[in-house]
Structure formats: structure tokens, C-alpha cells
Design a protein around this motif. Sequence first.
Motif, PDB file in Angstrom:
ATOM      1  N   HIS A 448       0.832  -1.204   0.000  1.00 26.45           N
ATOM      2  CA  HIS A 448       0.000   0.000   0.000  1.00 26.45           C
ATOM      3  C   HIS A 448       0.871   1.261   0.000  1.00 26.45           C
ATOM      4  N   SER A 449       1.934   1.246   0.792  1.00 29.25           N
ATOM      5  CA  SER A 449       2.818   2.418   0.868  1.00 29.25           C
ATOM      6  C   SER A 449       3.573   2.617  -0.437  1.00 29.25           C
ATOM      7  N   PHE A 450       4.048   1.529  -1.043  1.00 26.48           N
ATOM      8  CA  PHE A 450       4.749   1.650  -2.322  1.00 26.48           C
ATOM      9  C   PHE A 450       3.799   2.151  -3.406  1.00 26.48           C
ATOM     10  N   LEU A 451       2.566   1.653  -3.381  1.00 22.40           N
ATOM     11  CA  LEU A 451       1.582   2.097  -4.371  1.00 22.40           C
ATOM     12  C   LEU A 451       1.278   3.587  -4.215  1.00 22.40           C
ATOM     13  N   ALA A 452       1.205   4.053  -2.982  1.00 24.97           N
ATOM     14  CA  ALA A 452       0.930   5.477  -2.744  1.00 24.97           C
ATOM     15  C   ALA A 452       2.013   6.339  -3.387  1.00 24.97           C
ATOM     16  N   ILE A 453       3.257   5.944  -3.202  1.00 21.20           N
ATOM     17  CA  ILE A 453       4.370   6.677  -3.830  1.00 21.20           C
ATOM     18  C   ILE A 453       4.274   6.572  -5.347  1.00 21.20           C
ATOM     19  N   ALA A 576      -4.226   4.325  -3.143  1.00 28.86           N
ATOM     20  CA  ALA A 576      -3.499   3.071  -2.955  1.00 28.86           C
ATOM     21  C   ALA A 576      -4.286   2.050  -2.142  1.00 28.86           C
ATOM     22  N   VAL A 577      -5.469   2.405  -1.676  1.00 30.18           N
ATOM     23  CA  VAL A 577      -6.272   1.463  -0.895  1.00 30.18           C
ATOM     24  C   VAL A 577      -6.758   0.323  -1.781  1.00 30.18           C
ATOM     25  N   ASN A 578      -7.378   0.678  -2.889  1.00 29.95           N
ATOM     26  CA  ASN A 578      -7.801  -0.284  -3.907  1.00 29.95           C
ATOM     27  C   ASN A 578      -8.118   0.494  -5.165  1.00 29.95           C
TER      28      ASN A 578
END
Length: 866
Positions: A448-453, A576-578
Motif C-alpha cells: 500500500h505504501s509503495f503504491l501510494a508513492i 493506494a487502498v484499492n
Amino acid sequence: MTTASSELRDLYAADSAAIQQEFSDSGDGRAALARRTALVDSILLRLWTDVITSDPAGPSGFTLVATGGYGRGWLFPHSDIDILFLHAGSDTEQNLKDPIRRFSQELWDLRLKPSPATRSLSECERFDPNNVEFVLSLLDCRYLAGDREVFSRLHDKVVPRLIAKESQVIIENVGEITRSRHYKFGNTVFHLEPNVKDGPGGLRDGNVSTWLALISAMENLKRWPEPQTLLPVPSRRTFDAALDFQMSVRCFLHYRHGRHDNTLTWEAQDEAAARKVGAADVEISDASDWMRLYYGHVRGVYRVCTQLLEEIPAARSSLYRQIQGWRTKIANTDFSVVDGLVFLQRPDSLQDPEKLLGLFHFIAEHGLKLSTTTEYKVEQALPALASAPPRGGELWLYLQETLVQPHAADALRSMNALRLLTLLLPELKGMEALVVRDFYHRYTVDEHSFLAIEHLHRLKESKIEADQRFAELLGEVEQPELLYLSLLLHDSGKGTQGDSHIDSSLELAESCTERLDLDAADRELVWFLVANHLEMSMAMRRDVFDPANVKAFAEKMGEPEHLKMLCLMTYADIKAVNPEAMTPWKAANLWQLYIACANYLSRSADERVHTSDEKANLAHLHSLAPVAGKKINSFLEGLPQRYLRIHGASDVLAHAEMASKLGQDGVQCGLKQVRHWYELTLIATDRPFLFASISGALAAWGMNIVKANAFSNAAGIVVDAFYFTDRFRTLEMNVQEWDRLKASVADAVKGKSDVARMVRDRAKSEKSGKAKVKIGTQIEFDDDSSAQSTLVQVLTQDRPGLLFRMCSVMSKHGCNIEIALIETEGQLAIDVFYLTAAGAKLSAALQITLGKALGDELAEKHAPMA
């Protein structure tokens, strides 16, 4: 036949129950598959003698072959049974048509779910591009009954010949299908309720890995290779262990659900952890521990599968090959690039921590992947790095440069998979492969954190209008590396036992930023973002058009940069949640809240500092410079509160020192470079045309002003800050020009140069052209938002010398610029001025006159473009 069918049904039921009980006792999935395969083999052989022929080696020219999962012995409790009725030629087809039909029907009556196919040898040798699955099923062909010579011809001649001839097309097809499947699952193994068969890193990827390696080897050898030679020994050991684990998990799911269901639901995870499925010898305390083990195994399979997709040329898509074509040209003295994979120029170079960290910066910059050999070298280098890891400013230097690169998320994933990321930042250990169940998130905490970035970096590429607004906002952030670091840390506390993950995350963020030796102001900004990362989401649940809500939230933010960064953090966190979380409605609400709060902060910008009332707030400044207390108080008295919101303690002290040195000239000038632009700060005694003179001098130098702030205190000392980009790289290419630029600005302020002429000369020297987007001018006056000033907001087309021209008009009409808030969004200039005339708000008549004068000045005929 009825009695025989009944006997077989009873046999199958009894033995299946025994296999299930044995699995329940041992948890050994591979053993369960082998036993079920043997059971089905025995049933098929019995039916063969009852329906086809009593001779197990007959009839001549016809054979029964196990293919696909059944052929390789992977017969899960509710898997289909893939069989091939194989004819040597056409002679046997008509004679055996009815027996084959009866044979298949008997299997259905036994509820074995057969998946039969009938082919001749010549048909097997013809490649059908629309049925690659059949060719792949032949890679696992296994003799069951009938004419063994026919099977030998299929196995030893037909299949190798077919593969050697069509290997490129087959591999390319497998690659496209696999990438498409991975894309459906978001190209990540870290789903909270994964599919153990079809998800990335699942058993299907195990099959794909074996097929790709087998086809590639068979293409070269023109025969079947030895199975143990398909993968390197270290990879094979890890790969086989991962498959053993997943076989046990899939068996467990089939038995648990009583059907062909491969979804690892939360309830199934709880039960699997309690029963220690696939992990009899591992310490498991709860489902989170067990899922970490699961992700470790599937990540290993996914790694092998994606490496083979990269390393086998035919497996790459045509688009992939085009993209990687130019990437082969970006090699340097440390790394070479072949087909998008990074290799080391010197095998021992990673013993140097600088080279090791530089490797992942290289990946983040160019969007590459590590070759298998490079990954192995990284793993070999980790023990030495662990004994003396880089720390403090040295580590932060490498990390921040990686975080701001366009493919930072890929580099972080790679570092995480190789255990390098948690070695460098142990604060992230708790969130690694962590499942948190909230019926909202789809991915593990680290993913989730990587996706947010990743989502923030992708903003620049998005064609969606809402995304483009956030992309422009990201371009304005002065320290994006702190935003990315905050996203990396914002959920780190979810892996701890605390009651509040925010409090825990904040503790870890404090530890991390101190170890990275960040400046005090930078630490506080990261702490602020981590501590408040849910605040904007919660504020969106209230009426974002309610002035009271806007006021409360804006005051909590305190300053525009905090608001800007938190808005972007909220966007990335939700996104980044879904894939469905950031709806158009939610994006619009987030933007409305940001705009409303930004306007509030701007329109309350002339609330003044009164040092007698600010003793508590100024205590920190006085502690940093105790002997300069009176000097600081004198400088701050009467400055807008907004000045303290956007300037840190070090800037305030520097400005106060500059103000104390004004002397007879009455001008002090400072210049520095930040990541995206240059910052010019000018401290001067107030005078007519001051702001216009500075903006004009910068425009005459060809600088593009993207942001500016103007403040004045009670003693008439002005603090002006201009942020600009150097379009012609004048300052970058000529260091000596820095002093000349500052001198030129000072001369303009002191009236020693003709600024208007300088601006005209610059406009003549630059080629004019039409703007790509035409923006009409809007001028609005507001007497209600400030107690002391009249606000003038100007929205117009950005152009060289724009700020100089507007400020000149205001000065000519006797207006004093108390505060200027200058913003540029693409080609749109959004400028807000707090004006007074003779120490009071502008009269209605003056507003009309000034509005007309500004409109005339900004009319299209006066708007040359660079």
C-alpha cells in the motif's frame, strides 16, 4: 458394468476420504497430490480394461495419455482430469469412437470431472495459435495405457519437433497471457485475500516458469532436458519449497470449501494459521505470521517467473521490446543494461555501499529490473552492509535522490524483496507483508505504501483532468522527498501492538528521521504529515463548503505548504487502498477542500504579528539566538502571521540579521538554489515601485517567476521572496552571474537602472508566439476578507514581465502592496494582492479605476508571449 461402476465409486470415495484424512494429519500437499493421482490412475486403468480392451498395452495404434496438471501429477482434490485419447492415424478413430464416449461418460458418472481431448499424432504436430493451451498441456504428457509406441512417438519426436519449430510463438503467447493475468491482479503478490492459483506468484506462475525454462531448453537441445537443469540450484531449492507450501495451501482450500475454490479468504487464513498449513515446523502465532510466510513463498515464485519473462527474448511483448530498445543505451561505468535488465560492469562493485545504493537509484531513475545474477550479487553483499550500514545524512542523501525518481516504487519493491530496505530503515520491518483487515484495503501495508508513492509519480502521465490538477500541485511542492518519505512511514505503526497506529507510526517516524539526521524543520514536517495523514480524509466526511469546517481545518494546517503536501498525501493514500477507492466524486471533494482551505489561508494572510502577544510562540526563536532577542522582536513586529507560517526558524533569524544590516543603501539581497527553482530574498526599506522593480529585474534577466511573497513590518521594512526558474540556465552555467543578478536587482530597487526599458528589451529579444491555451483575464476586488486591506485577485495568462506590469500599474495609482501571493499553474497566473492607499483600504472609485487600468494593461494586445 453397473456393478463395476458401483465398486469404483465406492473405491474412489473411500480412498479420497483416506487421502483427505492423511492430509489433515500431515498437511503434506505434495503427498496428497501424488496419492490422488495414483488413485485416479488406477480407476482409469480399470475403466480401460472394462471399456476399451482387456489388454493394458492395446489396442494397436491407440493410447491414453495424461496431460496438463494430471500429467505432471498435480491432481488437487477438485481439479479437472486432463486426458488425451491419442490415435496413431485415422484407422482406429471410427472403431473406438463409441468406447471413448462410454469411457468419458463413466468418468462423469464417478464425478471425476474429466477434460478429455481426442487427437491423432499428425494433429498434435500441427500448431494452432488459437489453442496454445493444448501445446502446453503436452509438455506434461504422461503414459497411462494403450500402445506405448504411439506415446513414445508423441513424447520423443512430435513434442520436441513441435516445440523446436514453434518455440518463439509459443513463448511469446505465454508471455502475453501471463502479463495480462498479472495486470488483472495489479502486478502484485500482496493481496489481502489472494488467489493461490492464478494470482501473481501463485501455482500458475510456477507452471509458467517451468514451461518457459523447458521450451527454451528444448529449443536449443531439440530434445527433452533433464528437469533438474531447468533452474539454477539456489533458485530451484527456493522455488520447490515455495511450490510445496502452495500445494498444501491449495489442497487445504479445496477440502475446506468442498469445491474448486482457490481464494484465500480471511476466514481461511485464520484456519490455515491455526492448523499451520504448510508450516508445521515454523513458529506461527496468528494469521498475520502465517500470511507473511505465504507472501515470502509467492514472492519467490513471482520473482522467478518475471525474471524468465524478462530474460527469454520471445517472452517479451512487442511494446516491451520497443521500450527496452532505448534503455540498452543508458549504461554507465557501473552498470550495463541488456533488454531492460541491469548487470554489473564489475562483479565485486557492490561491496562498496555507495555502488549498492546507486544501483537502486539507477533502477528508480530508468524503470529497470535487476538481472538474476545482479540480484544474487546484491544478496551476497548484504551481510557486509549489515555490519556497517550507511547512516545519517549519508543514507538520507542516497534515499532522497531515489525517492524523487519516477520509478521509485519499483526500486523500493526490489529493495524490499531483497531485504535491503528494512536493513537500511528498520522502522519498516513491522509493516513488511503485513495483512490488516478492514474490508477496505486490498493490499498489504508495505505494498500500500509503495503504491501510494507510485500513484504520485504517475500523476504526470495521467490524462485524467482531476489527476492533472494534483500533478500541478505536486510540481509546486518544494521538498517532494519529504512527502515520499512520509508516505513510506505513514502506516509503519500498523505492525506494532499500540492502540493507535498513528501514534506508533509517529514514534517510528521520529526514530527514522533522527537516524537520517534530517534538519529540525524537515523532521517536524515529516512528523506533521505522518501524525495528520488521516485528517483530510476525515474532514472530507463533513461539508467541505461549510466556511466553519474550512476555517477549522485550514487553521489546523497553519501554512499553505503543509496543506499542499497533506492534500497530495491524502490523494495517494486513498488511491493506494484499492483501484476503486479514489472515485471522481471523492477526488472532487478533496480538491474542493484543498482550494477552500488554501483560499482561507491566503485571505487571512494579513493578520499581524504582535510580539507582546506572541511570547510563547517566539520562545523557540529566542532560544536559538538569545542575544538577538530585541533585534528579532523589532523585525517581527507588525509582519503578517503568514510570514511565520511559511518561514522556518533559520530563515527568520537570517532575515532579521539581514534587516539589521540595511544601512544607508537600505537593501539586502540573498540568493539560493532549491530543488526545482531559485529563491531570491530581498530585505529593504519600503519605497514606491519596490515589488515591481524586483519582478521587472528578474523578468529582464529571463527568469520565470513561479511564486512570490511580499511582507512588510511595522517599521516599514519589506521582506520579499521570489521563486523562479532559470529558463536559459544562466545561473547554472555561470556561477559568477549570481552576484551580478543580485547587484542588478539591488540597482533596480534603488532606482539606478531603467527597469521598464530592461523589460522591453528582453521582450524584443525573445520570439513571440501564441499561447497553447488561451486564458481570459479576471479581476476581482474583495473588501471583506481583510480588516486592513483590499484584496485584488487577478487570474490571467502567464507571460514574461507580467508581474512587473501589474505591480507598476498598482504603484502608479498610489497603491501600496502590503502582501502579494503569486502562484502559477501551467499557463494560468493566479495572483492575489493585499493593497492599501494612504494607509487604508481602497475606495470604491479607486477600485473601479484600478480595475480598468489593469484590464487595459493585460488586454491581449499588451500580452506578448515568450
